[in-house]
Design a protein around this motif. Structure first.
Motif, mmCIF file in Angstrom:
data_model
loop_
_atom_site.group_PDB
_atom_site.id
_atom_site.type_symbol
_atom_site.label_atom_id
_atom_site.label_comp_id
_atom_site.label_asym_id
_atom_site.label_seq_id
_atom_site.Cartn_x
_atom_site.Cartn_y
_atom_site.Cartn_z
ATOM 1 N N PRO A 147 0.796 -1.235 0.000
ATOM 2 C CA PRO A 147 0.000 0.000 0.000
ATOM 3 C C PRO A 147 0.828 1.284 0.000
ATOM 4 O O PRO A 147 0.453 2.261 -0.643
ATOM 5 C CB PRO A 147 -0.815 -0.114 1.291
ATOM 6 C CG PRO A 147 -0.914 -1.560 1.568
ATOM 7 C CD PRO A 147 0.332 -2.190 1.026
ATOM 8 N N HIS A 148 1.969 1.276 0.729
ATOM 9 C CA HIS A 148 2.715 2.540 0.783
ATOM 10 C C HIS A 148 3.299 2.904 -0.576
ATOM 11 O O HIS A 148 3.420 4.074 -0.912
ATOM 12 C CB HIS A 148 3.801 2.487 1.862
ATOM 13 C CG HIS A 148 4.963 1.610 1.525
ATOM 14 N ND1 HIS A 148 4.988 0.263 1.808
ATOM 15 C CD2 HIS A 148 6.129 1.882 0.908
ATOM 16 C CE1 HIS A 148 6.127 -0.236 1.389
ATOM 17 N NE2 HIS A 148 6.837 0.713 0.824
ATOM 18 N N ARG A 149 3.613 1.868 -1.373
ATOM 19 C CA ARG A 149 4.114 2.151 -2.726
ATOM 20 C C ARG A 149 3.007 2.770 -3.579
ATOM 21 O O ARG A 149 3.222 3.740 -4.307
ATOM 22 C CB ARG A 149 4.612 0.857 -3.388
ATOM 23 C CG ARG A 149 5.788 0.208 -2.686
ATOM 24 C CD ARG A 149 7.096 0.868 -3.046
ATOM 25 N NE ARG A 149 7.250 1.081 -4.477
ATOM 26 C CZ ARG A 149 7.637 0.138 -5.329
ATOM 27 N NH1 ARG A 149 7.889 -1.079 -4.895
ATOM 28 N NH2 ARG A 149 7.762 0.417 -6.609
ATOM 29 N N ILE A 150 1.831 2.200 -3.430
ATOM 30 C CA ILE A 150 0.708 2.710 -4.208
ATOM 31 C C ILE A 150 0.369 4.128 -3.762
ATOM 32 O O ILE A 150 0.118 5.016 -4.581
ATOM 33 C CB ILE A 150 -0.506 1.761 -4.060
ATOM 34 C CG1 ILE A 150 -0.157 0.404 -4.681
ATOM 35 C CG2 ILE A 150 -1.742 2.363 -4.717
ATOM 36 C CD1 ILE A 150 -1.212 -0.657 -4.506
ATOM 37 N N ALA A 151 0.429 4.365 -2.448
ATOM 38 C CA ALA A 151 0.170 5.716 -1.941
ATOM 39 C C ALA A 151 1.177 6.693 -2.522
ATOM 40 O O ALA A 151 0.838 7.808 -2.921
ATOM 41 C CB ALA A 151 0.237 5.723 -0.418
ATOM 42 N N ARG A 152 2.446 6.278 -2.600
ATOM 43 C CA ARG A 152 3.463 7.191 -3.124
ATOM 44 C C ARG A 152 3.325 7.385 -4.631
ATOM 45 O O ARG A 152 3.748 8.398 -5.172
ATOM 46 C CB ARG A 152 4.862 6.677 -2.784
ATOM 47 C CG ARG A 152 5.135 6.801 -1.294
ATOM 48 C CD ARG A 152 6.483 6.259 -0.926
ATOM 49 N NE ARG A 152 6.545 6.004 0.506
ATOM 50 C CZ ARG A 152 7.650 5.617 1.138
ATOM 51 N NH1 ARG A 152 8.770 5.461 0.447
ATOM 52 N NH2 ARG A 152 7.635 5.397 2.419
ATOM 53 N N ALA A 199 2.190 13.796 5.688
ATOM 54 C CA ALA A 199 3.015 14.721 4.901
ATOM 55 C C ALA A 199 4.500 14.439 5.104
ATOM 56 O O ALA A 199 5.309 14.587 4.185
ATOM 57 C CB ALA A 199 2.687 16.156 5.288
ATOM 58 N N ALA A 200 4.857 13.995 6.323
ATOM 59 C CA ALA A 200 6.265 13.803 6.661
ATOM 60 C C ALA A 200 6.884 12.633 5.912
ATOM 61 O O ALA A 200 8.098 12.474 5.912
ATOM 62 C CB ALA A 200 6.417 13.592 8.164
ATOM 63 N N VAL A 201 6.053 11.821 5.275
ATOM 64 C CA VAL A 201 6.611 10.727 4.489
ATOM 65 C C VAL A 201 7.469 11.287 3.352
ATOM 66 O O VAL A 201 8.508 10.734 3.010
ATOM 67 C CB VAL A 201 5.473 9.851 3.919
ATOM 68 C CG1 VAL A 201 6.026 8.822 2.955
ATOM 69 C CG2 VAL A 201 4.729 9.181 5.050
ATOM 70 N N GLY A 241 1.220 6.059 3.045
ATOM 71 C CA GLY A 241 2.523 6.071 2.379
ATOM 72 C C GLY A 241 3.688 5.640 3.248
ATOM 73 O O GLY A 241 4.840 5.732 2.839
ATOM 74 N N ILE A 242 3.406 5.160 4.459
ATOM 75 C CA ILE A 242 4.503 4.761 5.344
ATOM 76 C C ILE A 242 4.886 3.307 5.069
ATOM 77 O O ILE A 242 4.043 2.417 5.084
ATOM 78 C CB ILE A 242 4.102 4.922 6.819
ATOM 79 C CG1 ILE A 242 3.823 6.390 7.111
ATOM 80 C CG2 ILE A 242 5.193 4.389 7.733
ATOM 81 C CD1 ILE A 242 3.207 6.643 8.469
ATOM 82 N N ASN A 243 6.161 3.092 4.819
ATOM 83 C CA ASN A 243 6.667 1.739 4.614
ATOM 84 C C ASN A 243 6.797 1.079 5.984
ATOM 85 O O ASN A 243 7.833 1.171 6.638
ATOM 86 C CB ASN A 243 8.016 1.810 3.906
ATOM 87 C CG ASN A 243 8.612 0.428 3.662
ATOM 88 O OD1 ASN A 243 8.073 -0.572 4.113
ATOM 89 N ND2 ASN A 243 9.712 0.400 2.954
ATOM 90 N N THR A 244 5.733 0.435 6.427
ATOM 91 C CA THR A 244 5.704 -0.031 7.824
ATOM 92 C C THR A 244 6.815 -1.048 8.111
ATOM 93 O O THR A 244 7.429 -0.986 9.159
ATOM 94 C CB THR A 244 4.343 -0.654 8.174
ATOM 95 O OG1 THR A 244 4.049 -1.670 7.227
ATOM 96 C CG2 THR A 244 3.235 0.372 8.136
ATOM 97 N N LEU A 245 7.066 -1.936 7.166
ATOM 98 C CA LEU A 245 8.119 -2.917 7.410
ATOM 99 C C LEU A 245 9.475 -2.236 7.506
ATOM 100 O O LEU A 245 10.265 -2.502 8.402
ATOM 101 C CB LEU A 245 8.143 -3.979 6.302
ATOM 102 C CG LEU A 245 6.926 -4.896 6.211
ATOM 103 C CD1 LEU A 245 7.186 -6.019 5.223
ATOM 104 C CD2 LEU A 245 6.569 -5.485 7.560
#
Ligand SMILES: Nc1ncnc2c1ncn2[C@@H]1O[C@H](COP(=O)(O)OP(=O)(O)OP(=O)(O)O)[C@@H](O)[C@H]1O
Ligand SMILES: [Mg+2]
Lengths: 243, 318, 288
Positions: free
Chosen positions: A73-78, A104-106, B200-204
């Motif tokens: 999911p984080h890849r898709i979010a980015r 936002a801090a990501v 968007g956080i890469n949790t792993l």
């Protein structure tokens, strides 16, 4: 114009239950799409599959021409697609502002993230509630807080899962106006799940209707609301059971 | 952030002052050193246990790796602990990354169980690998007189500045993590993992980074411990109760996830430990751990957010 | 070949006992949703009860195990009412540390009360063995296994045939619904915790008949117990019994190829791998 989101033959199963079956559609950039369907139709499941929270058992999903199914999911979010959570999933031990700052801090250093976060809260009309604890927010405020947090990820496509639930008609009009503005000013493509028919018909340019995990209709609000399958699905006539 | 740094500076100054005025070979200064080590250990645990809410019960693995790496390098190759220290830290970080392959996705008690088993597995390996570690009878750090180069001194007084240094590094690392971008992400993961991913956080990745930092700093604390006690064996440095659970206890007693937590915890636990062992342990083995167990239960049942919450009633939800 | 058969036979018999020890842990998790880190300490207490019953009442540990059950059942129910009940809805951190605290308290209370020495029992049949074909069957192991089978059967009867057993199972499946049917779940939680810890204590009594007890006996069994339960699927009663037999066999087969100090290492490795790759247990089906 090439579609910004393309869904082809997506199927999601939970054990024996087929929550989505062979769903295909495409979304053009800047469109506002309404996604409707009775309870348990698979709307939330479709959103979860789109943002990568559950992996489709079959089918393909593309964002901006790039395959994204199977990505985390984080890849898709980015890459520019994120969603809000139906029953809201703000981080409870943080203030509203910090929730948005986190997103936002990501991408940004903290200073810039704070500025952007305030900005996003202003956009959804929650500027005054920035320093409130999550528990002290009303449900509609939480839902809008989720929208603000999603906006902080700078999405191209935003999937909104019942953010207008529990609103009065006046408040609903205000949110509809806000969402339109987001699309008009920033070109964000919106896919909106909403049970409230008046609101969804007003804001959407195109409607997709799901029932028992299948896409049963797609078209302008006027077309879809006349569609016999949709009418049956909502009125729950006996012959709907074979669907 | 400012306040946190002030707290760290204040504690460091008091410790340095005590180190300067107390009898350098006396008992009191030894207790100061033990408090600094305990606070550092608790703070290391706090990075994963408090910020990411991953309740590790296996931090002894990293502590033992740090203690053994520097000690064995010194014994076998005459390497200074100053060189052994970063090697141990790197090794521990690497092990933590490897460990996270199977444990990454585990939640709550399952993560605790897996880490507990891992710590115990390390103890068994250290006991069995006699060639590498000297086996169950342990090893002594050879003493060659007071030396900054070899990080060894007669009497506890000279260790105070070194341990203050360790303490400051660990606490500043915690503060930066807690208040920096990574801190926001760790807290987000703690609160709601799915929501964190979708924003968007890469949790792993974030967990991996937090775990590796915590492991490396724990290893550094282990090295310091070995230099201070001059003797280690697998049952001491890989101990589930006296390292892994104690690390967690120190943080929890003071307040999980807060900077002050492990400091307060260490200030309570270490003197208590010393008192109990001074007055009771010959008469009754087991009474000190028994009391710690009771404290742990009492804290969980009556004050789940720790002693710090007595002062700062508002924050510190865990 | 005979060595393998021998190991399998030993493993089967010890494993049956492991099943009884672990079934208590599984029951506690299944009904209360609590991972009880202190479970093995209750087993250790049961071993002491059986030892004292042997020493002062002259009871065979297999009989004394019944007393272990009764005593630890009461203690467990009390602990549940006084402590566990308070953290039923608390976040996992609190649940973990309450039971870890209990573990430390119980182990060190035993050390304080009974001293560090290892205690064993003497029975008439201890050194006897039967020859079945080419295999030696130790009478201790065999009687322990028979006891384990009887206990498992009894547990099955209680859970399926009695009102209290049905209430326990109903609560495990859906506490809300159970309340609607007139079950006082708080009471059931206490009974289930007592039953779970009592079963482990009973298993402890059985173990004592061929082994020894000391305050650290709990620590020796804690990972073993969790491995059995995770193997069988956390919360599954049947799974724990089958898991016990599998772990017993793995353990006794591993003595054929591994030095004794590394045996536990094999167990720990299997345990971590299981948690990571098959958390629903080998017998459970993946859900969610
Ligand atoms: N994680 C899951 N495991 C098993 N079944 C699930 C899961 N999530 C959803 N389902 C099932 O999948 C079907 C679709 O659920 P979904 O939440 O997508 O519906 P929905 O259209 O969002 O409904 P609503 O309007 O009530 O939000 C339902 O039958 C639901 O019970
Ligand atoms: Mg839904």
């Amino acid at each position: 114009m090439t579609p910004i989101v393309e869904v082809a033959g997506v199927t999601v199963r939970f054990g024996g239950l087929v929550a989505l079956s062979d769903v295909s559609f495409a979304v053009r950039p800047g469109e506002i799409i309404g996604l409707i369907g009775p309870n348990g139709a698979g709307k939330t499941t479709l959103f979860s599959a789109l943002v990568g929270l559950n992996r489709p058992d079959a089918g393909a999903i593309a964002l901006d021409g790039q395959r994204i199914d199977g990505l985390r999911p984080h890849r898709i979010a980015r890459l520019g697609m994120t969603k809000t959570f139906q029953n809201t999933a703000l981080f409870p031990a943080m203030t509203l502002l910090d929730n948005v700052v986190t997103a936002a801090a990501v991408r940004l250093p903290l200073g810039a993230a704070r500025a952007l976060a305030r900005d996003c809260l202003e956009k959804v009309g929650l500027g005054a509630a920035a320093d409130t604890d999550i528990d002290d927010l009303t449900f509609p405020q939480k839902a809008l807080g989720e929208v603000a947090r999603s906006l902080a990820t700078a999405p191209k496509v935003l999937l909104l899962d019942e953010v207008m639930a529990a609103l009065t008609p006046n408040e609903m009009d205000a949110v509809v106006a806000t969402l339109r503005e987001l699309r008009d000013r920033e070109g964000i493509t919106l896919v909106i799940v909403e049970h409230h028919m008046r609101a969804i018909m007003r804001i959407s340019e195109r409607i997709l209707a799901l029932n028992f995990g299948q896409l049963i209709a797609s078209g302008t609000p006027a077309e879809v609301s006349r569609d016999p399958q949709v009418v049956t699905a909502y009125l729950g006539q006996p012959d709907a059971s074979h669907a | 952030m400012m306040r946190s740094l002030l707290i760290i500076a204040a504690v460091a100054c008091v410790a340095l002052l005590l180190g300067a005025v107390l009898q350098p070979r006396g008992y009191a200064v030894r207790v100061v050193c033990l408090i600094l080590l305990a606070a550092s250990l608790g703070q290391c645990w706090n990075i994963v246990g408090g910020l990411a809410n991953q309740v590790s019960l296996g931090h002894a693995a990293f502590f033992g790796i740090g203690a053994y790496t520097s000690t064995m390098l010194q014994i076998k190759f005459g390497l200074s602990p100053w060189a052994g220290l970063p090697i141990g830290m790197l090794f521990a970080a690497l092990v933590s990354v490897l460990l996270s392959i199977p444990t990454m996705r585990l939640k709550g008690p399952y993560f605790s169980l897996a880490t507990l088993a891992f710590g115990e597995a390390c103890r068994i390996v250290a006991t069995a690998a006699t060639g590498l570690t000297g086996g169950p009878q342990g090893v002594s750090v050879p003493f060659a007189g007071n030396s900054w180069l070899l990080l060894q001194f007669r009497g506890a007084g000279a260790y105070v500045p070194v341990f203050v240094g360790l303490f400051v590094v660990v606490c500043v690392a915690f503060t930066l993590l807690a208040n920096g971008r990574l801190g926001y992400m760790l807290r987000a993961i703690r609160e709601n993992e799915d929501a964190a991913e979708v924003t968007g956080i890469n949790t792993l990745g974030v967990r991996l980074a937090g775990g590796a930092i915590s492991a490396a700093l724990t290893a550094a604390t282990g090295t310091m411990f070995a230099q201070f006690t001059f003797f280690i064996d697998p049952d001491i440095v890989f101990s589930a109760t006296s390292i892994s659970i104690r690390a967690a206890l120190i943080a929890i007693l003071g307040g999980v996830g807060t900077l002050a937590g492990p400091i307060v915890g260490a200030l309570v636990i270490v003197p208590l430990e010393e008192l109990l062992s001074a007055y009771l342990s010959n008469k009754a083995a087991g009474i000190a751990p028994l009391i710690f167990g009771l404290i742990l239960i009492g804290i969980v049942v009556w004050r789940p957010s720790g002693l710090v919450s007595l002062v700062t009633q508002r924050r510190g939800r865990t | 070949m005979i060595a393998v058969l021998q190991a399998l036979a030993d493993g089967l018999m010890i494993g049956g006992v492991y099943g009884v020890i672990a079934v208590g842990l599984s029951l506690v998790f299944g009904v209360l949703g609590i991972v009880n880190f202190a479970q093995a300490e209750f087993m250790m207490l049961g071993m002491y009860v059986a030892w004292f019953a042997w020493r002062y009442l002259g009871l065979d540990p297999l009989v004394g195990a019944a007393l272990s059950f009764v005593a630890v059942f009461c203690l467990g129910a009390l602990v549940q009412r006084l402590l566990i009940q308070r953290i039923m809805k608390a976040p996992p951190v609190a649940q973990i540390f309450l039971t870890v605290g209990l573990l430390i308290v119980l182990e060190n209370s035993a050390l304080l009360l009974f001293g560090p020495e290892f205690r064993t029992v003497k029975t008439a049949y201890q050194t006897r063995a039967l020859m079945i074909g080419p295999i030696f069957v130790s009478v201790s192991y065999l009687s322990a296994f028979v006891a384990a089978v009887i206990v498992s059967g009894g547990l099955w009867l209680v859970l399926t045939r009695t009102w209290i057993g049905r209430a326990i199972r109903a609560t495990a499946q859906n506490p809300m619904a159970a309340t609607l049917f007139g079950v006082d779940t708080r009471w059931i939680y206490a009974v289930a915790f007592g039953l779970g810890t009592g079963l482990s204590a009973l298993g402890g009594g059985i173990v004592l008949s061929y082994s020894s007890v000391s305050p650290t006996s709990g620590s020796q069994y804690v990972v073993l117990m969790f491995t059995v339960v995770v193997l069988g699927g956390l919360g599954s009663v049947m799974g724990a019994l089958v898991g016990g037999v599998i772990v017993g066999m793995i353990q006794s087969l591993s003595t054929l190829v591994m030095p004794i100090q590394l045996q536990n290492l094999a167990l720990f490795t299997i345990f971590i791998a299981l948690l990571a790759f098959r958390p629903q247990g080998l017998l459970g089906s993946p859900s969610r």
